[in-house]
Design a protein around this motif. Sequence first.
Motif, PDB file in Angstrom:
ATOM      1  N   MET A  30       0.841  -1.199   0.000  1.00 41.43           N
ATOM      2  CA  MET A  30       0.000   0.000   0.000  1.00 41.43           C
ATOM      3  C   MET A  30       0.872   1.245   0.000  1.00 41.43           C
ATOM      4  O   MET A  30       1.821   1.337   0.780  1.00 41.43           O
ATOM      5  N   THR A  31       0.569   2.177  -0.852  1.00 41.21           N
ATOM      6  CA  THR A  31       1.306   3.430  -0.916  1.00 41.21           C
ATOM      7  C   THR A  31       0.639   4.478  -0.039  1.00 41.21           C
ATOM      8  O   THR A  31      -0.580   4.665  -0.090  1.00 41.21           O
ATOM      9  N   GLU A  32       1.434   5.150   0.784  1.00 39.68           N
ATOM     10  CA  GLU A  32       0.927   6.255   1.578  1.00 39.68           C
ATOM     11  C   GLU A  32       1.273   7.563   0.874  1.00 39.68           C
ATOM     12  O   GLU A  32       2.394   7.741   0.394  1.00 39.68           O
ATOM     13  N   ILE A  33       0.321   8.492   0.833  1.00 37.67           N
ATOM     14  CA  ILE A  33       0.500   9.770   0.165  1.00 37.67           C
ATOM     15  C   ILE A  33       0.525  10.875   1.213  1.00 37.67           C
ATOM     16  O   ILE A  33      -0.390  10.980   2.047  1.00 37.67           O
ATOM     17  N   GLY A  34       1.560  11.685   1.166  1.00 34.41           N
ATOM     18  CA  GLY A  34       1.727  12.747   2.140  1.00 34.41           C
ATOM     19  C   GLY A  34       1.587  14.129   1.520  1.00 34.41           C
ATOM     20  O   GLY A  34       1.606  14.306   0.303  1.00 34.41           O
ATOM     21  N   HIS A  35       1.472  15.109   2.384  1.00 31.46           N
ATOM     22  CA  HIS A  35       1.395  16.516   1.989  1.00 31.46           C
ATOM     23  C   HIS A  35       2.702  17.183   2.416  1.00 31.46           C
ATOM     24  O   HIS A  35       3.038  17.186   3.590  1.00 31.46           O
ATOM     25  N   LYS A  36       3.445  17.733   1.457  1.00 34.16           N
ATOM     26  CA  LYS A  36       4.724  18.377   1.769  1.00 34.16           C
ATOM     27  C   LYS A  36       4.488  19.841   2.108  1.00 34.16           C
ATOM     28  O   LYS A  36       3.952  20.617   1.307  1.00 34.16           O
ATOM     29  N   LEU A  37       4.900  20.229   3.306  1.00 31.65           N
ATOM     30  CA  LEU A  37       4.814  21.606   3.774  1.00 31.65           C
ATOM     31  C   LEU A  37       6.145  22.293   3.495  1.00 31.65           C
ATOM     32  O   LEU A  37       7.194  21.813   3.935  1.00 31.65           O
ATOM     33  N   ILE A  38       6.113  23.407   2.771  1.00 31.71           N
ATOM     34  CA  ILE A  38       7.327  24.065   2.306  1.00 31.71           C
ATOM     35  C   ILE A  38       7.540  25.368   3.066  1.00 31.71           C
ATOM     36  O   ILE A  38       6.825  26.360   2.856  1.00 31.71           O
ATOM     37  N   CYS A  39       8.541  25.367   3.957  1.00 32.34           N
ATOM     38  CA  CYS A  39       8.814  26.567   4.745  1.00 32.34           C
ATOM     39  C   CYS A  39       9.315  27.725   3.888  1.00 32.34           C
ATOM     40  O   CYS A  39       9.171  28.886   4.284  1.00 32.34           O
ATOM     41  N   GLU A  40       9.901  27.436   2.724  1.00 33.25           N
ATOM     42  CA  GLU A  40      10.416  28.507   1.881  1.00 33.25           C
ATOM     43  C   GLU A  40       9.300  29.321   1.225  1.00 33.25           C
ATOM     44  O   GLU A  40       9.540  30.435   0.751  1.00 33.25           O
ATOM     45  N   GLU A  41       8.097  28.795   1.198  1.00 32.96           N
ATOM     46  CA  GLU A  41       6.979  29.482   0.546  1.00 32.96           C
ATOM     47  C   GLU A  41       5.974  30.078   1.517  1.00 32.96           C
ATOM     48  O   GLU A  41       5.219  30.984   1.139  1.00 32.96           O
ATOM     49  N   HIS A  42       5.937  29.582   2.749  1.00 28.48           N
ATOM     50  CA  HIS A  42       4.833  29.933   3.636  1.00 28.48           C
ATOM     51  C   HIS A  42       5.333  30.313   5.030  1.00 28.48           C
ATOM     52  O   HIS A  42       6.329  29.782   5.518  1.00 28.48           O
ATOM     53  N   GLY A  43       4.598  31.216   5.675  1.00 30.41           N
ATOM     54  CA  GLY A  43       4.922  31.606   7.030  1.00 30.41           C
ATOM     55  C   GLY A  43       4.477  30.572   8.044  1.00 30.41           C
ATOM     56  O   GLY A  43       3.743  29.625   7.724  1.00 30.41           O
ATOM     57  N   PRO A  44       4.884  30.732   9.298  1.00 31.19           N
ATOM     58  CA  PRO A  44       4.628  29.697  10.309  1.00 31.19           C
ATOM     59  C   PRO A  44       3.153  29.445  10.587  1.00 31.19           C
ATOM     60  O   PRO A  44       2.743  28.293  10.756  1.00 31.19           O
ATOM     61  N   ASN A  45       2.353  30.497  10.646  1.00 25.34           N
ATOM     62  CA  ASN A  45       0.938  30.293  10.940  1.00 25.34           C
ATOM     63  C   ASN A  45       0.222  29.601   9.785  1.00 25.34           C
ATOM     64  O   ASN A  45      -0.638  28.743   9.999  1.00 25.34           O
ATOM     65  N   ASP A  46       0.586  29.967   8.553  1.00 30.70           N
ATOM     66  CA  ASP A  46      -0.002  29.299   7.396  1.00 30.70           C
ATOM     67  C   ASP A  46       0.385  27.827   7.361  1.00 30.70           C
ATOM     68  O   ASP A  46      -0.446  26.955   7.046  1.00 30.70           O
ATOM     69  N   LEU A  47       1.634  27.523   7.686  1.00 35.42           N
ATOM     70  CA  LEU A  47       2.075  26.133   7.683  1.00 35.42           C
ATOM     71  C   LEU A  47       1.300  25.299   8.697  1.00 35.42           C
ATOM     72  O   LEU A  47       0.914  24.157   8.415  1.00 35.42           O
ATOM     73  N   ALA A  48       1.047  25.874   9.876  1.00 38.81           N
ATOM     74  CA  ALA A  48       0.245  25.154  10.870  1.00 38.81           C
ATOM     75  C   ALA A  48      -1.174  24.934  10.364  1.00 38.81           C
ATOM     76  O   ALA A  48      -1.771  23.864  10.580  1.00 38.81           O
ATOM     77  N   GLU A  49      -1.711  25.933   9.653  1.00 43.04           N
ATOM     78  CA  GLU A  49      -3.058  25.785   9.081  1.00 43.04           C
ATOM     79  C   GLU A  49      -3.085  24.699   8.010  1.00 43.04           C
ATOM     80  O   GLU A  49      -4.014  23.887   7.953  1.00 43.04           O
TER      81      GLU A  49
END
Length: 318
Positions: free
Chosen positions: A1-20
Motif C-alpha cells: 500500500m502506498t501512503e501519500i503525504g502533503h509536503k509543507l514548504i517553509c520557503e513558501e509559507h509563514g509559520p501560521n499558514d504552515l500550521a493551518e
Amino acid sequence: MTEIGHKLICEEHGPNDLAEYAQLADRSAFDYAMISDHYHPWTSTQGESPMVWNVIGAISRATDDLRLGTAVTCPIMRIHPAIVAQAAATAGAQLPGRFFLGVGTGENLSEHILGDRWPEHAVRLEMLEEALEIIRTLWNGKTTSYHGEYYTVENARIYTLPDELPPIPIAADGPKAARKAGEIGDGLIAISPDEELIGAFEDGGGENKPRYAEVSVCYAEDEREAIETAHEVWPQAALPGELMWELPTPAHFEQATEAVSEEDIAEMVVCGSDPDEHIEAIREFVDAGFDHVAVHNVGSNQAEFVEFYEDEVLPAVQ
C-alpha cells in the motif's frame, strides 16, 4: 500500500499558514506530512523561511493524528547534532508516535551561514554518520561525552525524551548516499524516481525500511495559470546537476534560474487540474519502488489542492 503525504514548504509559507495547512492535511485523506528545514528560501520570490522547530511545535497543537517528518534537517553544520537531538526529542514528545527526523547532507544555501567551509559530499556524508551516532547516543537519556573527528560533546544529557524515539530516514541523491541510508538510516528519502537509488538502499540493508519520495505539482483549474505560478515561485526545479547543493545564496539561484523558461518548469512540475497527470507522477515513484510519496503543491491555494486530491487523485493511488 502506498501512503501519500502533503509536503509543507517553509520557503513558501509563514509559520501560521504552515500550521493551518498541516491542520488541513490532518483532516484530509492524506496519510502524513513532511516539512522542509531551511535557513534561506531558494529565491527571494518565495519569501519565507521560518524556523522549522517552532513550526513543528505549532503543528503539534493544531493536529490530532497527523504524522510529520522533517525533509530534511541537516545536522552537520548550521545546527550541531547535539542540538538537533534535543529539538527532535522535544518534537517526538509533542507528537507522540507521530514524528520522524528526516536528515541529509544539506545544501550550501542554508548551511554556510556561520562561515564554515562547505565540504565535498564525501566529507559531509562522514559528518552525517558521526552526527547520527551522537543523536542516537544522546537519545539514551544518559550523560554523554563524545570526542569525534568532527564534533565534540561534553557532559550533555537530554532530559525530555518521547516514549517512542523518532525514526531517522536519510535523504540521498546518489547510490553512495542511498547505500549509507540503508546501512545506518531507518528509511530513504529521495526526489527522483530512480530505481538505482532503491537498489543501492537495499544493498546497504534497507530491504524492509520505508522509502519516502517527494514530487512537486502546481494545481490550478487553468493550466497556463499553474505554469506561470510554478515558474515564478519554484524555478529552481529545472536546475541541472549539483547546482541545488552548491549555490550559496538566493541571489545565486535567481541568477541561475534566469534562463529557466516556463516550458522547462512545465516538464519538471505537474501543472494544472488533469488528475491523470498527477496520478501518473505519483505512480512513477511507486513503480520505482517508493512506498511513501509526499506531494508539494506550489503556491498558496493549499485548501483547493487538498480538495482536488481528495476527490480526484488519492482514491486512485492509495
